[in-house]
Design an enzyme around this catalytic site. Structure first.
Site, PDB file in Angstrom:
ATOM      1  N   LYS A 181     -23.764  25.056  19.373  1.00 57.83           N
ATOM      2  CA  LYS A 181     -24.302  24.561  18.106  1.00 57.83           C
ATOM      3  C   LYS A 181     -23.128  24.315  17.159  1.00 57.83           C
ATOM      4  CE  LYS A 181     -27.462  25.649  14.305  1.00 57.83           C
ATOM      5  NZ  LYS A 181     -28.397  26.646  13.746  1.00 57.83           N
ATOM      6  N   LYS A 240     -26.464  21.224  20.316  1.00 52.11           N
ATOM      7  CA  LYS A 240     -27.015  20.776  19.034  1.00 52.11           C
ATOM      8  C   LYS A 240     -25.857  20.422  18.109  1.00 52.11           C
ATOM      9  CE  LYS A 240     -29.928  22.232  15.157  1.00 52.11           C
ATOM     10  NZ  LYS A 240     -30.703  23.325  14.546  1.00 52.11           N
TER      11      LYS A 240
END
Length: 325
Positions: A195, A248
């Site tokens: 992420k 992400k």
């Protein structure tokens, strides 16, 4: 030398042959739909920077879930907006908190819908950071202690899967040990393994009331310039017990998705985040692009890069297109 024997246009002649040789196809089975649930009554509040996406109160959430189920979308990812926030985000482990009540409601009324919960603190803390603060930074290990309480509360409410998004070191091991010690051996973990500290999250922060009161999240989310670090993060999460790993955002990190797919044999999710959604919506509204075609091309590129699962705010729109052929 004569003309090359291979004429690749032969296999592009019409739609039927293109379908027969198509290498990558989207399916509704690939999709997870994020939903924002707000504490309160009679709430259906459109998020200004995310046209078509709403905050819902529990008394109206069935309006959204009826459509999700009718379209055959297999899973939802829940984000809660509580009425109470404090320094540590204690409402995350409140058995009567907004997410816990939402889980119970969904499992009672839509028992076949797969419910995944975001495990983090930013929506629940008064300062908007993803854990317990110490010296104006998130204290990793104190945050892990509260994460234990949060995931047990989600599991008791009936969550099918938990998805830790805070990028704390050791979070997957902490969650696996907590769930197993409480007898929840069968609840899988979808780790936000790679992420990035991305600028594509802006609209989400409006949607979830999670903008940091100061600073940013670069001390715990990954530097967008780093590639090999993502492989190390994924390897560690797998070692600690992750069942699914995630990248992400998705669109600016297709190389990372492909790297992970090439190096690990584990289900891989990609989060097509709020900024990616909003840019397509804005350009479509202005008539600069064909919104539906760009949407489908974008999600196909994420699948082609190697993602098995796509978390996307476009899930309902894609499902309608696929359903209608």
């Amino acid at each position: 030398m004569g003309f090359p024997i291979n004429r690749y246009r032969r296999l592009r002649k019409n739609e039927n042959i293109r379908r027969l040789v198509r290498e990558t196809t989207l399916s509704v089975d690939d999709l997870i739909y994020p939903i924002f649930i707000e504490d309160g009554q009679n709430i259906k509040k459109e998020i200004p920077s995310m046209p078509g996406i709403y905050r819902w109160s529990l008394d109206r959430i069935n309006e959204e879930l009826d459509e999700v189920v009718s379209l055959g979308i297999p899973a939802v990812l829940l984000f809660g907006i509580p009425s109470y926030k404090d320094e540590v985000g204690s409402d995350t482990w409140n058995d009567e908190g907004i997410i816990q009540r939402a889980i119970k409601h969904i499992k009672k009324n839509y028992p076949n819908l797969y419910v995944i919960t975001d495990v983090c603190f930013c929506e629940y803390t008064s300062h908007g950071h993803c854990g317990v603060l110490h010296n104006h930074d998130v204290d990793n290990d104190l945050t892990l202690e509260n994460t234990r309480k949060q995931v047990i509360s989600h599991a008791k409410a009936g969550a099918d899967m938990v998805a830790p998004s805070g990028m704390m070191d050791g979070v997957v091991k902490t969650i696996r040990e907590a769930l197993d010690s409480a007898g929840f051996y069968d609840i899988p973990i979808m780790a936000y393994s790679a992420k990035y500290a991305s600028s594509y999250y802006g609209p989400f922060r409006e949607a979830a009331d999670s903008t940091p009161a100061f600073g940013d999240r670069r001390t715990y989310q990954m530097d967008p310039a780093n590639r090999l670090e993502a492989l190390r993060e994924v390897a560690l999460d797998i070692e600690e017990g992750a069942d699914i790993v995630m990248v992400k955002p998705a669109l600016a990190y297709l190389d990372i998705i492909r790297d992970i797919k090439n190096n690990f044999n584990i289900p891989l999710a990609a989060y097509n985040v709020s900024g990616e959604y909003s840019m397509i919506k804005a350009a479509g509204k202005l008539g600069w692009i064909d919104e539906k075609k760009v949407m489908m091309e974008t999600l196909t590129s994420i699948k082609r890069a190697g993602s098995d699962i796509i978390i996307t705010y476009f899930a309902k729109e894609v499902a309608r297109i696929l359903k209608n052929g």
